[in-house]
Design an enzyme around this catalytic site. Structure first.
Site, PDB file in Angstrom:
ATOM      1  N   ASP A   1       0.812  -1.221   0.000  1.00 46.72           N
ATOM      2  CA  ASP A   1       0.000   0.000   0.000  1.00 46.72           C
ATOM      3  C   ASP A   1       0.840   1.263   0.000  1.00 46.72           C
ATOM      4  O   ASP A   1       0.453   2.290   0.573  1.00 46.72           O
ATOM      5  CB  ASP A   1      -0.977   0.005   1.194  1.00 46.72           C
ATOM      6  CG  ASP A   1      -1.789  -1.278   1.253  1.00 46.72           C
ATOM      7  OD1 ASP A   1      -2.251  -1.693   0.179  1.00 46.72           O
ATOM      8  OD2 ASP A   1      -1.930  -1.859   2.333  1.00 46.72           O
TER       9      ASP A   1
ATOM     10  N   HIS B   1      -4.082  -2.312  -7.083  1.00 46.21           N
ATOM     11  CA  HIS B   1      -3.436  -1.065  -7.493  1.00 46.21           C
ATOM     12  C   HIS B   1      -4.489  -0.129  -8.076  1.00 46.21           C
ATOM     13  O   HIS B   1      -5.245  -0.518  -8.958  1.00 46.21           O
ATOM     14  CB  HIS B   1      -2.356  -1.343  -8.548  1.00 46.21           C
ATOM     15  CG  HIS B   1      -1.184  -2.108  -8.015  1.00 46.21           C
ATOM     16  ND1 HIS B   1      -0.303  -2.784  -8.820  1.00 46.21           N
ATOM     17  CD2 HIS B   1      -0.751  -2.293  -6.764  1.00 46.21           C
ATOM     18  CE1 HIS B   1       0.621  -3.361  -8.066  1.00 46.21           C
ATOM     19  NE2 HIS B   1       0.361  -3.074  -6.810  1.00 46.21           N
TER      20      HIS B   1
HETATM   21  P1  IMP Z   1      -1.956 -13.019   1.357  1.00 40.76           P
HETATM   22  O1  IMP Z   1      -1.110 -12.305   0.373  1.00 40.76           O
HETATM   23  O2  IMP Z   1      -3.427 -12.886   1.075  1.00 40.76           O
HETATM   24  O3  IMP Z   1      -1.511 -14.429   1.578  1.00 40.76           O
HETATM   25  O4  IMP Z   1      -1.776 -12.290   2.788  1.00 40.76           O
HETATM   26  C1  IMP Z   1      -0.551 -12.371   3.519  1.00 40.76           C
HETATM   27  C2  IMP Z   1      -0.264 -11.051   4.199  1.00 40.76           C
HETATM   28  O5  IMP Z   1       0.068 -10.082   3.207  1.00 40.76           O
HETATM   29  C3  IMP Z   1      -1.421 -10.474   5.001  1.00 40.76           C
HETATM   30  O6  IMP Z   1      -0.892  -9.767   6.110  1.00 40.76           O
HETATM   31  C4  IMP Z   1      -2.039  -9.463   4.034  1.00 40.76           C
HETATM   32  O7  IMP Z   1      -2.734  -8.435   4.704  1.00 40.76           O
HETATM   33  C5  IMP Z   1      -0.791  -8.949   3.337  1.00 40.76           C
HETATM   34  N1  IMP Z   1      -1.062  -8.428   1.985  1.00 40.76           N
HETATM   35  C6  IMP Z   1      -1.233  -9.132   0.856  1.00 40.76           C
HETATM   36  N2  IMP Z   1      -1.400  -8.316  -0.195  1.00 40.76           N
HETATM   37  C7  IMP Z   1      -1.312  -7.065   0.268  1.00 40.76           C
HETATM   38  C8  IMP Z   1      -1.356  -5.780  -0.348  1.00 40.76           C
HETATM   39  O8  IMP Z   1      -1.505  -5.610  -1.567  1.00 40.76           O
HETATM   40  N3  IMP Z   1      -1.221  -4.703   0.483  1.00 40.76           N
HETATM   41  C9  IMP Z   1      -1.010  -4.841   1.826  1.00 40.76           C
HETATM   42  N4  IMP Z   1      -0.946  -6.026   2.433  1.00 40.76           N
HETATM   43  C10 IMP Z   1      -1.089  -7.126   1.667  1.00 40.76           C
END
Ligand code: IMP
Length: 489
Positions: free
Chosen positions: A29, A57
């Site tokens: 982010d 995005h």
């Molecule tokens: P996953 O990618 O859904 O497996 O989530 C794993 C970790 O990455 C969690 O803490 C999510 O909140 C974080 N996360 C995944 N994608 C994003 C993103 O685009 N922005 C911020 N956090 C993310």
């Protein structure tokens, strides 16, 4: 389009760097979409190399229309050729939905879009496995986005993933591939039923999943190819390519805060892994850093202002404060007064910046927890990513803050760590950031796009930060628009 001067300066700066990697330096982010949008004007092809539906995005077309993309690279907003490299995990339904959305905004004639024939494909079983893993973890859950990204990567590494190009196989062959995955997961599904996480018979069979995915085959066919070959040809034709990272270093599966990470390679080296291009293809890395880092989900965050759960709950409970209007203005002005009186608690610092920055996730809508500038973390991120430059987004959020605590070092067991050194994640809770108070500035710098218009104190702040980081801050974000940027040459 960025303003003409910014455009011309960047054109000159970026000219020697034909293949540029853009990655996030915090926990996601950072506003990578906006930065990619800006530099994309100087590139022909845009390439994703990791992540999947978990990314979100927000980008704007040159006419200012908003596009939120999860899978298709951000360059689509400028209708540039888009490549989804092999390192990306693909939900075919979402891909087709994004295509439809994009056509609505950009018109029917989209630039070429390529999808790798060997990217792992999402099935409903991946979603179930993710729910199970989070359930088993209980209190220690990762707080994933729920898009099945961990299972997609994990099961791919176990060599039992269905791949994009396999939807064109004979039905029976594809069912056999899916059966291997299904049989592996079946004991888990049984347990999920026993624990009432799955109610009734709601698990699709391999034949049903095959039919669901094969139904997408005719629509995705024109896009599917060996993207590593397409990219290689592009480089031979001297196309300029921008490789856009998803998530960020703190969420990289190898160098992030494991196990509280995503499952792809979001570090700059992921560009090589996820595209199949040789390492020498990449000319430079631009690392996007959020002035005040944020985190959603669980995991270490040394400079965090408040407790994660409380910050997330605050956003949920006070959604109305995040909406532009009198309520928000009143809240912000009284919170800033408290901050500048020197008596604000961590909770008050956090709430102020959460509301000011509308810190809620694009993919999940969850509230993000905010941290102070964390120099030791950034030194680590710079060590792993090796950026040529930094882009510092949302610098305008510091406007009006008289003094800002900045973490300038990490102390572990009483010892000051060397910049760039990071303890293992299980020791990170013991890290004590060393804070200094840095002077801020009174003027509002929102929307400034010329270096000379920055207040002297803001310039000094940037130079001081740069000295610690030993990396040039090339771009400074001063607002959400593409033109709200200062280029520092
Ligand atoms: P996953 O990618 O859904 O497996 O989530 C794993 C970790 O990455 C969690 O803490 C999510 O909140 C974080 N996360 C995944 N994608 C994003 C993103 O685009 N922005 C911020 N956090 C993310």
């Amino acid at each position: 389009m960025s303003n003409l001067k910014t455009h011309q300066i960047l054109k000159k700066i970026l000219a020697p760097y034909r293949n540029l990697v853009v990655v996030g330096g915090n926990w996601g982010d950072e506003g990578k979409g906006k930065i990619i949008d800006l530099v994309m004007e100087h590139y022909d092809v845009t390439v994703r190399f990791s992540g999947g539906a978990n990314a979100g995005h927000t980008v704007f077309t040159p006419k200012g229309q908003k596009l939120v993309s999860h899978l298709i690279p951000c360059g689509l907003a400028q209708n540039k050729e888009c490549v989804m490299g092999r390192g990306e995990f693909v939900d075919l339904r979402l891909f087709l939905e994004e295509l439809d959305q994009s056509k609505k905004v950009l018109g029917r004639r989209l630039a070429p879009i390529w999808l790798d024939n060997m990217s792992p494909v999402w099935t409903p079983w991946h979603g179930l496995l993710e729910a199970w893993l989070e359930y088993v973890r209980g209190k220690g859950k990762v707080g994933t986005t729920g898009k099945g990204i961990g299972p997609l990567e994990g099961l791919y590494k176990l060599r039992i993933a269905p791949l994009v190009g396999q939807v064109f196989l004979e039905r029976q062959k594809f069912i056999e591939i899916l059966e291997l995955l299904y049989k592996t997961l079946q004991p888990i599904f049984k347990e999920m039923k026993a624990e009432h996480i799955i109610i009734g018979n709601s698990i699709s069979t391999p034949a049903e999943v095959a039919d669901m995915l094969m139904a997408f085959a005719p629509k995705i066919k024109p896009f599917v190819t060996d993207t590593s070959f397409v990219l290689h040809q592009g480089i031979k034709k001297h196309q300029r390519m921008l490789f856009e990272g998803a998530q960020a270093l703190g969420l990289d599966s190898h160098y992030g805060t494991y196990p509280f990470v995503s499952s792809g390679n979001s570090a700059a080296f992921g560009a090589a892994v996820g595209t199949g291009l040789p390492m020498q293809s990449f000319d430079a890395t631009l690392m996007v850093v959020k002035t005040l880092p944020t985190r959603v989900g669980a995991g270490p965050f040394p400079s965090e202002m408040w407790q994660r759960s409380k910050a997330m709950e605050f956003a949920k409970q006070h959604g109305q404060l995040f909406v532009k209007g009198q309520n928000r203005d009143k809240f912000l002005s009284s919170a800033l007064k408290k901050i500048n009186s020197g008596t604000a608690s961590g909770a008050e610092w956090s709430q102020y910046f959460q509301v000011l920055g509308d810190e809620r996730g694009a993919t999940t809508g969850r509230g993000r927890s905010v941290g102070f500038i964390d120099i030791p973390w950034l030194c680590y991120a710079i060590r792993i990513n090796g950026p040529k430059w930094l882009a510092l987004t949302r610098f305008d959020m510091l406007s009006g803050v008289k003094k800002l605590p900045v973490a300038v070092g990490y102390r572990l067991n009483g010892k000051l760590l060397v910049p760039g050194q990071l303890p293992p994640p299980w020791d990170m809770a013991k890290v004590k950031p060393v804070f200094e108070n840095w002077p801020g500035w009174g003027e509002n710098i929102y929307g400034i796009n010329n270096k000379k218009d920055l207040p002297t104190a803001a310039k000094a702040f940037l130079s001081r930060l740069e000295k610690h980081l030993k990396t040039h801050i090339l771009l400074v974000g001063t607002g959400p628009g593409r033109g709200d940027i200062v280029v520092r040459v």
